[in-house]
Design a protein around this motif. Sequence first.
Motif, mmCIF file in Angstrom:
data_model
loop_
_atom_site.group_PDB
_atom_site.id
_atom_site.type_symbol
_atom_site.label_atom_id
_atom_site.label_comp_id
_atom_site.label_asym_id
_atom_site.label_seq_id
_atom_site.Cartn_x
_atom_site.Cartn_y
_atom_site.Cartn_z
ATOM 1 N N LEU A 1 0.875 -1.322 0.012
ATOM 2 C CA LEU A 1 -0.165 0.030 0.239
ATOM 3 C C LEU A 1 0.971 1.177 -0.034
ATOM 4 O O LEU A 1 0.592 2.307 -0.665
ATOM 5 C CB LEU A 1 -0.904 -0.048 1.021
ATOM 6 C CG LEU A 1 -2.052 -1.039 1.002
ATOM 7 C CD1 LEU A 1 -2.517 -1.021 2.511
ATOM 8 C CD2 LEU A 1 -3.154 -0.559 0.044
ATOM 9 N N MET B 1 -19.289 6.192 -4.575
ATOM 10 C CA MET B 1 -18.043 5.862 -5.215
ATOM 11 C C MET B 1 -18.057 6.063 -6.566
ATOM 12 O O MET B 1 -16.908 6.466 -7.207
ATOM 13 C CB MET B 1 -18.028 4.289 -5.398
ATOM 14 C CG MET B 1 -17.860 3.676 -3.719
ATOM 15 S SD MET B 1 -18.101 1.972 -3.486
ATOM 16 C CE MET B 1 -16.938 1.221 -4.443
ATOM 17 N N ASP C 1 -6.674 8.290 -2.367
ATOM 18 C CA ASP C 1 -6.160 6.925 -2.424
ATOM 19 C C ASP C 1 -7.314 5.874 -2.498
ATOM 20 O O ASP C 1 -7.081 4.738 -2.671
ATOM 21 C CB ASP C 1 -5.759 6.713 -0.725
ATOM 22 C CG ASP C 1 -4.835 7.630 -0.339
ATOM 23 O OD1 ASP C 1 -3.922 7.764 -1.196
ATOM 24 O OD2 ASP C 1 -4.683 8.082 0.892
ATOM 25 N N GLY C 2 -8.388 6.346 -3.187
ATOM 26 C CA GLY C 2 -9.434 5.382 -3.527
ATOM 27 C C GLY C 2 -10.427 5.129 -2.730
ATOM 28 O O GLY C 2 -10.489 5.542 -1.401
ATOM 29 N N GLN D 1 -11.556 2.058 -1.389
ATOM 30 C CA GLN D 1 -11.290 1.061 -0.389
ATOM 31 C C GLN D 1 -11.507 1.496 1.414
ATOM 32 O O GLN D 1 -10.896 2.666 1.435
ATOM 33 C CB GLN D 1 -10.067 0.302 -0.660
ATOM 34 C CG GLN D 1 -9.990 -0.251 -2.219
ATOM 35 C CD GLN D 1 -9.627 0.763 -3.179
ATOM 36 O OE1 GLN D 1 -9.150 1.867 -2.728
ATOM 37 N NE2 GLN D 1 -9.926 0.374 -4.491
ATOM 38 N N ASN D 2 -12.035 0.738 1.919
ATOM 39 C CA ASN D 2 -12.163 0.992 3.295
ATOM 40 C C ASN D 2 -12.608 2.445 3.498
ATOM 41 O O ASN D 2 -12.083 2.810 4.606
ATOM 42 C CB ASN D 2 -11.032 0.571 3.917
ATOM 43 C CG ASN D 2 -10.624 -0.889 3.697
ATOM 44 O OD1 ASN D 2 -11.342 -1.879 3.712
ATOM 45 N ND2 ASN D 2 -9.286 -1.191 3.776
ATOM 46 N N GLU E 1 -18.114 -1.988 6.182
ATOM 47 C CA GLU E 1 -18.005 -1.059 4.968
ATOM 48 C C GLU E 1 -19.371 -0.719 4.411
ATOM 49 O O GLU E 1 -19.570 0.330 3.305
ATOM 50 C CB GLU E 1 -17.080 -1.739 3.910
ATOM 51 C CG GLU E 1 -15.574 -1.629 4.398
ATOM 52 C CD GLU E 1 -15.134 -0.048 4.587
ATOM 53 O OE1 GLU E 1 -15.290 0.860 3.628
ATOM 54 O OE2 GLU E 1 -14.589 0.268 5.775
ATOM 55 N N PRO F 1 -11.666 -3.264 9.107
ATOM 56 C CA PRO F 1 -12.217 -3.792 7.947
ATOM 57 C C PRO F 1 -11.761 -5.466 8.408
ATOM 58 O O PRO F 1 -10.734 -6.027 8.870
ATOM 59 C CB PRO F 1 -11.199 -3.597 6.872
ATOM 60 C CG PRO F 1 -9.762 -3.022 7.604
ATOM 61 C CD PRO F 1 -10.227 -2.575 8.864
ATOM 62 N N ARG G 1 -12.025 -9.229 6.493
ATOM 63 C CA ARG G 1 -11.881 -9.890 5.652
ATOM 64 C C ARG G 1 -12.760 -11.049 5.495
ATOM 65 O O ARG G 1 -12.778 -11.829 4.344
ATOM 66 C CB ARG G 1 -10.475 -10.271 5.230
ATOM 67 C CG ARG G 1 -9.543 -9.046 4.986
ATOM 68 C CD ARG G 1 -8.145 -9.565 4.895
ATOM 69 N NE ARG G 1 -7.254 -8.377 4.617
ATOM 70 C CZ ARG G 1 -5.889 -8.501 4.271
ATOM 71 N NH1 ARG G 1 -5.424 -9.606 4.572
ATOM 72 N NH2 ARG G 1 -5.330 -7.324 4.365
#
Length: 688
Positions: A11, A235, A511-512, A514-515, A538, A664, A666
């Motif tokens: 990352l 998003m 950074d996008g 995600q999360n 999320e 988060p 998984r």
Amino acid sequence: MEACKGAVFRLTLFAFLTRYAMCQEYFRMGVNTNSAEASQFLREYDREASGMCYRVTMSQWRFVTNITENNRRRMLEELALSSKFERLSWRKAAAYDATRLSDPQGRRQLMKIVMGSRAALPDDKYSELQQLITEMKEIYNSAKICPYGQKPYDPHIPREYIPEYQTMGQTYHLANQPYQHYQPYTESSESNYCDMQLDPEISRILAHSRIESELLYVWKSFRDQTGPKLRNRFMRYVQLANQAAVATGYRDAGDQMRAPYEDQSFRASVEEIYNQVQPLYKQLFTYVRRKLVQRYGETTVRSDGPIPAHLLGNMWAQNWKSIMDIVMPFPQSPNVDVTAEMLRQGFTPLRMFQMAEEFYTSMGLKPVPPEFWRGSLLARPPQRSVQCTASAWDFCNRIDYRIKQCTEVTQQDLVSTHHELAHIQYYLQYAEQPQLFRDGANPAFHEAVANAATLSVYNLPHLQRVGLYQNKSHDPYEVGMNFLMTMALEKVAYLPFAFMVDQWRWSVFEDGVQNMNTRWWQMKLRYQGVIPPLSRSEGDFDPGSKYHIVSDQEYVKYFLATILEFQIFEQLCQASGHTGHLYECDVYRSRDAGRLLSEIMQAGSSKPASEIIKSMTRGKTNRISPEALVKYFRPLELWLRVQNRDESLIGWNSNYHDVALFAPQRGQADTRGISCIALVLSSILTLL
């Protein structure tokens, strides 16, 4: 653990390479250097933009003051025309190389047209982006929840006796005692039963209820009705906003949002300001937490930990004024509220506005024009639906200015009346500027100026001068501490929230996506010391519970405005000759303060904010500074330090369980991964 380290490395490397790839020329300009053509274009733009602004503003006014489907349709038609005009104007302005124009004001106007727009997107994507924002706002505004228990505010059913509340297949256990007349919610009754909106019902419960289970229920339910429905749209919005920014010459959409502040080191500057007010916030936080522990117990609030978000009297834990009854420094002395005296004296909404206008004219500022009194909506009209949020309106024709406020005779609305009239005064002061410069010096200035003026209206010396407060039987020190605590719960408690909202948004742009939810709560914990009261994933998308995020409105301006209002107020007080505590200053009837305020407002956005601040502070600084805010609250900070002297920690510690609420996941079986992330985040956040 090795897998965790590898993920962190990957990352970090990705972020570095992304930032490196984005190192490009900051802004792209056109090739036309003909200054005569550019000047002609700007003259035409000023005339046409003023006319377009008038039509759009009028259509919006008609809709919000008379909500009908016909008025909504006409407003959307005008907005569509405005959007086309913006795109056409952008293309014309982008053809010029503004850096080659000799006229600095012309350069500034061209840059404002080009840099603030997303019109660089292709037509289909531009339309999609506008549609997404519209949809997100409509979803947010239509969010409704079911009441907690039988009916909202039913005095005949003690809420603590309700055994459970069932909704959408989930049962919330609320108490152990049964109540035989309780009827649980069923889906068939949803249309008639589940009609509670954020304003006023949900906000009222969060402000006034002290039943923890009820607070938890409404906190969660509102987020269930917003975030999950908005997540995917948000998003896509991020993707399109970034594309528009890059096409305009920025690194990302956050970079474009920061551009109006004209500060190459803006992020570092804002962080520095936050660091200077953090010690005051931590003193306030520590005192408030102890009072909440006393009220709810250590099983709900840990004595050295963060505070669960639903206990602070506000949906976003951004304003703690509603829990003043829990934290009041001197309960035996009054918390000043002149509402009863206003009612006794027969105040009306019209009289409140006349009183507010006289506040500004007493300082030598302009009276409102006749059109204001003819066109404004100052009280809730009968038999028609209106949107009642207080707001000031500039109809872009240098004549018509209005306020929309469903005014009630309360102290809070008296302050709001002065606040909105300060916006009108700002409009009047910069009315002769070109359309592009009829705005605050930067996005924070309008709110800062309006709040600076109202700081004088809150305090006891002013209320005594206008005949609304005469009680002198109580200890003035105790009354002053109660007043400062009220102000701190509103102003100081707000600062870390107002700071972190755009820190989060900028991180998403950079950074996008995600999360996103994890990062939101990481920042809430780091800056506010606040955690969710129950586990979040999320899919919850809790940032979607804040309107400014889903409606594409930047938020750091509110952080800076809160800092800047005290800086402006201090300068006005110095001009008026005030001596003594800053919180006791009243600039009413000071012509010198009025002249300084007029100088601040007249330039609009024709000059960089740094020039206006330098002139305002007589050359002392050209930057927004928190020194005046810290000075204003210094008496309270000294009192807080005494109250917190036995505390083992000023601030908060976070542990694994705090972070695990939003870390988060998984998969349920991947407990080692969860433990790794939670442990690392807990360590980092504690150090920070």
